[in-house]
Design a protein around this motif. Structure first.
Motif, PDB file in Angstrom:
ATOM      1  N   THR A  28       8.575  10.019 -40.445  1.00 25.93           N
ATOM      2  CA  THR A  28       7.233  10.010 -39.657  1.00 25.93           C
ATOM      3  C   THR A  28       7.417   8.847 -38.622  1.00 25.93           C
ATOM      4  O   THR A  28       7.974   7.668 -39.046  1.00 25.93           O
ATOM      5  CB  THR A  28       6.079   9.376 -40.663  1.00 25.93           C
ATOM      6  OG1 THR A  28       6.102  10.482 -41.694  1.00 25.93           O
ATOM      7  CG2 THR A  28       4.741   9.366 -39.968  1.00 25.93           C
ATOM      8  N   ILE A  29       7.093   8.917 -37.222  1.00 27.35           N
ATOM      9  CA  ILE A  29       7.541   8.076 -36.296  1.00 27.35           C
ATOM     10  C   ILE A  29       6.078   8.028 -35.765  1.00 27.35           C
ATOM     11  O   ILE A  29       5.367   8.780 -35.161  1.00 27.35           O
ATOM     12  CB  ILE A  29       8.341   8.728 -35.240  1.00 27.35           C
ATOM     13  CG1 ILE A  29       9.528   9.190 -35.957  1.00 27.35           C
ATOM     14  CG2 ILE A  29       8.939   7.777 -33.957  1.00 27.35           C
ATOM     15  CD1 ILE A  29      10.361  10.304 -35.140  1.00 27.35           C
ATOM     16  N   ALA A  30       5.591   6.762 -35.538  1.00 24.26           N
ATOM     17  CA  ALA A  30       4.516   6.331 -34.762  1.00 24.26           C
ATOM     18  C   ALA A  30       4.653   5.902 -33.431  1.00 24.26           C
ATOM     19  O   ALA A  30       5.589   4.870 -33.007  1.00 24.26           O
ATOM     20  CB  ALA A  30       3.842   4.993 -35.397  1.00 24.26           C
ATOM     21  N   PHE A  57      12.036   2.786 -39.350  1.00 22.39           N
ATOM     22  CA  PHE A  57      11.452   2.265 -38.188  1.00 22.39           C
ATOM     23  C   PHE A  57      10.405   1.128 -38.434  1.00 22.39           C
ATOM     24  O   PHE A  57       9.986   1.178 -39.713  1.00 22.39           O
ATOM     25  CB  PHE A  57      10.714   3.542 -37.744  1.00 22.39           C
ATOM     26  CG  PHE A  57      11.190   4.964 -37.326  1.00 22.39           C
ATOM     27  CD1 PHE A  57      11.845   4.918 -36.088  1.00 22.39           C
ATOM     28  CD2 PHE A  57      11.301   5.691 -38.218  1.00 22.39           C
ATOM     29  CE1 PHE A  57      12.577   5.939 -35.629  1.00 22.39           C
ATOM     30  CE2 PHE A  57      12.041   7.017 -37.713  1.00 22.39           C
ATOM     31  CZ  PHE A  57      12.614   6.734 -36.461  1.00 22.39           C
ATOM     32  N   THR A  58      10.235   0.326 -37.656  1.00 19.88           N
ATOM     33  CA  THR A  58       9.339  -0.873 -37.715  1.00 19.88           C
ATOM     34  C   THR A  58       8.286  -0.682 -36.835  1.00 19.88           C
ATOM     35  O   THR A  58       8.288   0.257 -36.103  1.00 19.88           O
ATOM     36  CB  THR A  58      10.175  -2.146 -37.555  1.00 19.88           C
ATOM     37  OG1 THR A  58      10.753  -2.353 -35.893  1.00 19.88           O
ATOM     38  CG2 THR A  58      11.412  -2.459 -38.500  1.00 19.88           C
ATOM     39  N   GLU A  66      10.010  -8.198 -34.911  1.00 22.32           N
ATOM     40  CA  GLU A  66      10.780  -7.088 -35.500  1.00 22.32           C
ATOM     41  C   GLU A  66      11.559  -6.550 -34.508  1.00 22.32           C
ATOM     42  O   GLU A  66      11.057  -6.111 -33.432  1.00 22.32           O
ATOM     43  CB  GLU A  66       9.923  -6.247 -36.284  1.00 22.32           C
ATOM     44  CG  GLU A  66       8.928  -6.698 -37.457  1.00 22.32           C
ATOM     45  CD  GLU A  66       8.178  -5.762 -38.079  1.00 22.32           C
ATOM     46  OE1 GLU A  66       8.339  -4.664 -37.788  1.00 22.32           O
ATOM     47  OE2 GLU A  66       7.581  -6.324 -39.113  1.00 22.32           O
ATOM     48  N   PRO A  67      12.561  -5.839 -34.765  1.00 18.66           N
ATOM     49  CA  PRO A  67      13.206  -4.565 -33.802  1.00 18.66           C
ATOM     50  C   PRO A  67      12.602  -3.307 -34.035  1.00 18.66           C
ATOM     51  O   PRO A  67      11.622  -3.261 -34.604  1.00 18.66           O
ATOM     52  CB  PRO A  67      14.790  -4.772 -34.536  1.00 18.66           C
ATOM     53  CG  PRO A  67      14.503  -4.875 -36.096  1.00 18.66           C
ATOM     54  CD  PRO A  67      13.553  -5.851 -36.046  1.00 18.66           C
ATOM     55  N   ASP A  68      13.219  -2.454 -33.213  1.00 12.42           N
ATOM     56  CA  ASP A  68      12.811  -1.133 -33.406  1.00 12.42           C
ATOM     57  C   ASP A  68      13.241  -0.515 -34.666  1.00 12.42           C
ATOM     58  O   ASP A  68      12.431   0.423 -35.319  1.00 12.42           O
ATOM     59  CB  ASP A  68      13.555  -0.234 -32.314  1.00 12.42           C
ATOM     60  CG  ASP A  68      12.764  -0.630 -30.843  1.00 12.42           C
ATOM     61  OD1 ASP A  68      11.714  -0.359 -30.477  1.00 12.42           O
ATOM     62  OD2 ASP A  68      13.403  -1.270 -30.167  1.00 12.42           O
ATOM     63  N   LEU A  69      14.439  -0.833 -35.352  1.00 13.75           N
ATOM     64  CA  LEU A  69      14.799  -0.207 -36.438  1.00 13.75           C
ATOM     65  C   LEU A  69      15.547  -1.293 -37.109  1.00 13.75           C
ATOM     66  O   LEU A  69      15.831  -2.260 -36.680  1.00 13.75           O
ATOM     67  CB  LEU A  69      16.023   0.938 -36.373  1.00 13.75           C
ATOM     68  CG  LEU A  69      15.541   2.090 -35.611  1.00 13.75           C
ATOM     69  CD1 LEU A  69      16.696   2.771 -35.228  1.00 13.75           C
ATOM     70  CD2 LEU A  69      14.685   3.058 -36.322  1.00 13.75           C
ATOM     71  N   TRP A  70      15.431  -1.102 -38.489  1.00 12.75           N
ATOM     72  CA  TRP A  70      16.204  -2.249 -39.404  1.00 12.75           C
ATOM     73  C   TRP A  70      16.692  -1.788 -40.582  1.00 12.75           C
ATOM     74  O   TRP A  70      16.163  -0.707 -41.092  1.00 12.75           O
ATOM     75  CB  TRP A  70      15.477  -3.792 -39.586  1.00 12.75           C
ATOM     76  CG  TRP A  70      14.083  -3.514 -40.259  1.00 12.75           C
ATOM     77  CD1 TRP A  70      13.730  -2.622 -41.058  1.00 12.75           C
ATOM     78  CD2 TRP A  70      13.349  -4.528 -40.385  1.00 12.75           C
ATOM     79  NE1 TRP A  70      12.535  -3.171 -41.683  1.00 12.75           N
ATOM     80  CE2 TRP A  70      12.093  -4.207 -41.252  1.00 12.75           C
ATOM     81  CE3 TRP A  70      13.186  -5.617 -39.755  1.00 12.75           C
ATOM     82  CZ2 TRP A  70      10.884  -4.775 -41.433  1.00 12.75           C
ATOM     83  CZ3 TRP A  70      11.966  -6.546 -39.890  1.00 12.75           C
ATOM     84  CH2 TRP A  70      11.046  -6.090 -40.839  1.00 12.75           C
TER      85      TRP A  70
END
Length: 174
Positions: A28-30, A57-58, A66-70
């Protein structure tokens, strides 16, 4: 009234031949209101290139801390901080202080090469930081609910289904 995020749902059959990794993922990507579809696709590609169990995803673009991903371990400690774009040196140093490893994925072509030249001088020999450049060829827009096949080999990712085809190329800069 503030605009809300657009939600994308993707089922991805991931075959990363470079890492002998085979997974069926439900994502799920916002998409933040200020984020265009191209950036969303680069964020999805970055997720698939970096995929490990517990990668998330963050809030990313909507938060500055926060980064884009962690990727966090089971105790909540940050293992990988993954940025998309051309972050300032201050942000990279902040990421290095919070995480064991920092990855930056650029997607702006020649501008990214100029940014890289400048940032590498400022970073010095920081072994925590990895920089990658992404490029993409895409034939159509992504549907909000989609089933995709993803094959990664020699740094090239083909993300496809019957209607959609995108080819990403990743080159490690540092």
């Amino acid at each position: 009234m503030a605009l809300g995020a657009t939600i994308y749902k993707a089922k991805v059959n991931l075959a990363n031949l470079d890492l002998s990794q085979y997974e069926d993922l439900t994502l799920t990507i916002a998409q933040h209101p200020s984020e265009n579809e191209a950036r969303l696709l680069f964020r999805l590609a970055t997720f698939l290139y970096c995929y490990k169990e517990r990668l998330e995803f963050t809030k990313g673009i909507s938060t500055t801390d926060e980064p884009d991903l962690w990727l966090k371990d089971y105790s909540g400690d940050l293992i990988e901080w993954i940025e998309l774009g051309m972050p300032e040196l201050r942000r990279i140093k902040q990421a290095c202080s919070k995480s064991k490893n920092v990855k930056v994925f650029t997607y702006q072509g020649e501008r990214a090469k100029q940014w890289e030249d400048k940032i590498l001088v400022e970073l010095g020999d920081n072994s925590k930081v990895e920089i990658y450049h992404l490029s993409c060829e895409v034939n159509d827009s992504l549907k909000r609910t989609v089933d995709l096949n993803c094959v990664i080999q020699d740094g090239v990712m083909d993300l496809t289904n019957e209607e959609f085809r995108a080819r990403f190329t990743m080159v490690r800069a540092k």
